[in-house]
Design an enzyme around this catalytic site. Sequence first.
Site, PDB file in Angstrom:
ATOM      1  N   GLN A   1       1.815   9.452   3.742  1.00 26.59           N
ATOM      2  CA  GLN A   1       3.135   9.177   4.309  1.00 26.59           C
ATOM      3  C   GLN A   1       4.047  10.395   4.305  1.00 26.59           C
ATOM      4  OE1 GLN A   1       2.273   8.852   1.204  1.00 26.59           O
ATOM      5  NE2 GLN A   1       3.806   7.865  -0.100  1.00 26.59           N
TER       6      GLN A   1
ATOM      7  N   ASP B   1       0.820  -1.210   0.000  1.00 31.48           N
ATOM      8  CA  ASP B   1       0.000   0.000   0.000  1.00 31.48           C
ATOM      9  C   ASP B   1       0.857   1.265   0.000  1.00 31.48           C
ATOM     10  OD1 ASP B   1      -2.302  -1.448  -0.078  1.00 31.48           O
ATOM     11  OD2 ASP B   1      -2.723  -1.308   2.069  1.00 31.48           O
ATOM     12  N   GLY B   2       2.033   1.213   0.631  1.00 30.00           N
ATOM     13  CA  GLY B   2       2.911   2.371   0.638  1.00 30.00           C
ATOM     14  C   GLY B   2       3.380   2.730  -0.760  1.00 30.00           C
TER      15      GLY B   2
ATOM     16  N   THR C   1      -8.824   1.672   7.526  1.00 29.97           N
ATOM     17  CA  THR C   1      -8.212   0.432   8.007  1.00 29.97           C
ATOM     18  C   THR C   1      -6.756   0.628   8.400  1.00 29.97           C
ATOM     19  OG1 THR C   1      -7.676  -0.153   5.720  1.00 29.97           O
ATOM     20  CG2 THR C   1      -9.716  -1.055   6.634  1.00 29.97           C
TER      21      THR C   1
ATOM     22  N   ASN D   1      -5.341   8.245   2.123  1.00 29.64           N
ATOM     23  CA  ASN D   1      -5.638   7.543   3.376  1.00 29.64           C
ATOM     24  C   ASN D   1      -6.104   8.475   4.489  1.00 29.64           C
ATOM     25  OD1 ASN D   1      -5.199   4.973   2.518  1.00 29.64           O
ATOM     26  ND2 ASN D   1      -3.281   4.670   3.612  1.00 29.64           N
ATOM     27  N   GLU D   2      -5.205   9.373   4.912  1.00 25.48           N
ATOM     28  CA  GLU D   2      -5.528  10.219   6.053  1.00 25.48           C
ATOM     29  C   GLU D   2      -4.604  11.412   6.123  1.00 25.48           C
ATOM     30  OE1 GLU D   2      -2.264   8.079   6.798  1.00 25.48           O
ATOM     31  OE2 GLU D   2      -4.022   6.848   7.290  1.00 25.48           O
TER      32      GLU D   2
ATOM     33  N   TYR E   1      -3.971   3.814  10.011  1.00 20.65           N
ATOM     34  CA  TYR E   1      -3.680   4.440  11.302  1.00 20.65           C
ATOM     35  C   TYR E   1      -4.960   4.714  12.084  1.00 20.65           C
ATOM     36  CZ  TYR E   1      -1.606   7.625  14.703  1.00 20.65           C
ATOM     37  OH  TYR E   1      -1.201   8.222  15.869  1.00 20.65           O
TER      38      TYR E   1
ATOM     39  N   LYS F   1      -7.668   3.004  12.323  1.00 19.17           N
ATOM     40  CA  LYS F   1      -8.108   1.807  13.057  1.00 19.17           C
ATOM     41  C   LYS F   1      -7.225   1.553  14.274  1.00 19.17           C
ATOM     42  CE  LYS F   1      -8.913  -3.173  12.569  1.00 19.17           C
ATOM     43  NZ  LYS F   1      -7.994  -3.517  13.688  1.00 19.17           N
ATOM     44  N   SER F   2      -5.935   1.828  14.156  1.00 26.18           N
ATOM     45  CA  SER F   2      -5.018   1.544  15.253  1.00 26.18           C
ATOM     46  C   SER F   2      -5.259   2.441  16.467  1.00 26.18           C
ATOM     47  CB  SER F   2      -3.566   1.702  14.783  1.00 26.18           C
ATOM     48  OG  SER F   2      -3.238   3.058  14.573  1.00 26.18           O
TER      49      SER F   2
END
Length: 270
Positions: free
Chosen positions: A223, A45-46, A161, A122-123, A163, A165-166
């Site tokens: 990232q 994914d990265g 799903t 993603n975020e 960071y 989610k973590s």
Amino acid sequence: MKIAIVKNNTQESLNVAGKLEKLLAETDIKITNNQPDIIISVGGDGTLLSAFHRYAHLLDEVRFIGVHTGHLGFYTDWRQYNLLELVDSLKNDNGEYIQYPLLDVEIMYKKQQKPKHFLALNESIVKITDGTLVGDVYIKEEYFERFRGDGLCISTPTGSTGYNKSIGGAVLHPRLEALQLTEIASLNNRIFRTLSSPMVIAPDEWIKIKPIDTASFTLTIDQLASSEKDVDYIKFQIAKERIRFAQYQHTHFWDRVEDAFLGAKARHED
């Protein structure tokens, strides 16, 4: 058709990318980084995130494909053992795709007249590592709360799903037109209070964070990370742009979640 291949530097990814290039050389498909029609990411994914940011200026023109060589791959539908099927799908391409929402990040600085805009797949995270982040949170221009803690994470459904989610956020299906706000180690006592629960924001709403008594903080967009200061506000909303994935072979989202976090099917079959 023109194809761009983006790969990471692991030996497995280099080998898979080499095999893919040889297979494509036997077709009429051209491999080029200039104005491609499809971007193939070889890695995890990265790697796909890197490919997304590299070609974010062409989102209306390109589609993405992920070839998985890592451990987790929420954006990768193909493996090295079915490269022949992938090449056949490319040769018979009919332009179909599935698209997911992105996050628009708007940063307004105190000494500038125009904000800066960025896209996240993603975020985006606002955080501080050497103290307490203090910021007023607004939902669609309405004051909601004054946050105190380590930071705030604003994620897309596809990023839910990761960071998000973590730190206790919910997993959202990627077809939902929604954003999620999740707190990172919020400070809650008799004096300071926050909701202390993830919030799912409707598609016609937005989130605005105004730093209070915070000289500097770290802002991440996927990232990518930067140190920010003199910020008036940061605004998060669903972007007008979308990311498109070529829809040749697409794994059901909940199958991805089950496989990545539970693996229950494999154990049940045993």
